[in-house]
Design an enzyme around this catalytic site. Structure first.
Site: not given
Ligand SMILES: [Zn+2]
Length: 240
Positions: A50, A53, A157, A210
């Site tokens: 993404h 990010e 992420h 994350e």
């Molecule tokens: Zn992401």
């Protein structure tokens, strides 16, 4: 697994590892990785599927730049979605969420909804692609994964602040303990056509890391030492 001496601090500003090209993005930006070029490898680490990010790219780059060339054991992709980083978007240049474009059996043409970093409602729509695997970034990464044959994948992420490991693996538990993030079996919502769905069908264990919503200097201080052990293969547990 061998000990290594970190790159002197004065030299860590420059990324000196050789970039290997594995394709081009939809905008024609080179897709590159660092480290071994053939498999099987123990771990494949990647960031910024993404494009909004990019703290994940900075953190992984920080780890990579501290590693001497001969100590880089596991391949690293700093930017899965370089076009998204250039545009500051979650999606790629075609408006596709690359984490919903994978040719997994659960791929769906329905738009995916997400929330931006400042709001709490998932009401922003992105495409999942004209077909499963429609995007250059997806196709080239798929081919690279097949070439490198990683025993496990770690994908960075932001900003949920957890370690998502459906297999509750030894490696996932170690990363969670080292980063003091909660270990979770999923992110709490369905992710059809995600990279994780595809990896599961290929029987490749994947850990989604994350990063938390902390200032970048704090993220670097607490997460880069852990990434450093993973890219050099000096972490104490296997990938399985
Ligand atoms: Zn992401």
């Amino acid at each position: 697994m061998s000990d290594f001496r970190e790159v002197p601090r004065a030299d860590k500003g420059v990324l000196r590892h050789t970039a290997h090209r594995y394709g081009e993005s939809e905008l024609g930006v080179p897709l590159t990785f660092f480290g071994p070029t053939s498999g099987p490898v123990d771990l494949l680490l990647m960031a910024s599927m993404h494009g909004d990010e990019s703290d994940s790219t900075v953190a992984l780059s920080e780890a990579l730049r501290r590693v001497p060339a001969d100590a880089l054991v596991n391949p690293v992709i700093l930017a899965v979605n370089p076009d998204g980083i250039l545009h500051g978007t979650r999606c790629n240049a075609n408006g596709v969420d690359l984490n919903r474009n994978w040719p997994a059996s659960n791929w769906s043409p329905e738009p995916v909804r997400y929330k931006d970093h400042g709001h709490t409602v998932q009401d922003i729509e992105l495409s999942t692609g004209s077909a499963a695997g429609s995007e250059a970034e997806t196709r080239h990464l798929l081919a690279l994964v097949q070439r490198l044959q990683p025993r496990a994948i770690v994908s960075l992420h932001t900003p949920l602040g957890c370690i998502d490991d459906p297999h509750d693996s030894e490696l996932g538990r170690w990363i969670a303990a080292e980063t003091r993030l909660p270990l979770v079996p999923d992110v709490g919502y369905a992710t059809p056509g995600s990279f994780g769905s595809w990896c599961a069908e290929q029987r490749i264990p994947i850990i989604t890391w994350e990063l938390p919503t902390e200032p970048l200097p704090d993220v670097i201080a607490s997460h880069v030492p852990v990434l450093l052990k993973l890219v050099t293969g000096t972490h104490p547990v296997g990938a399985g």
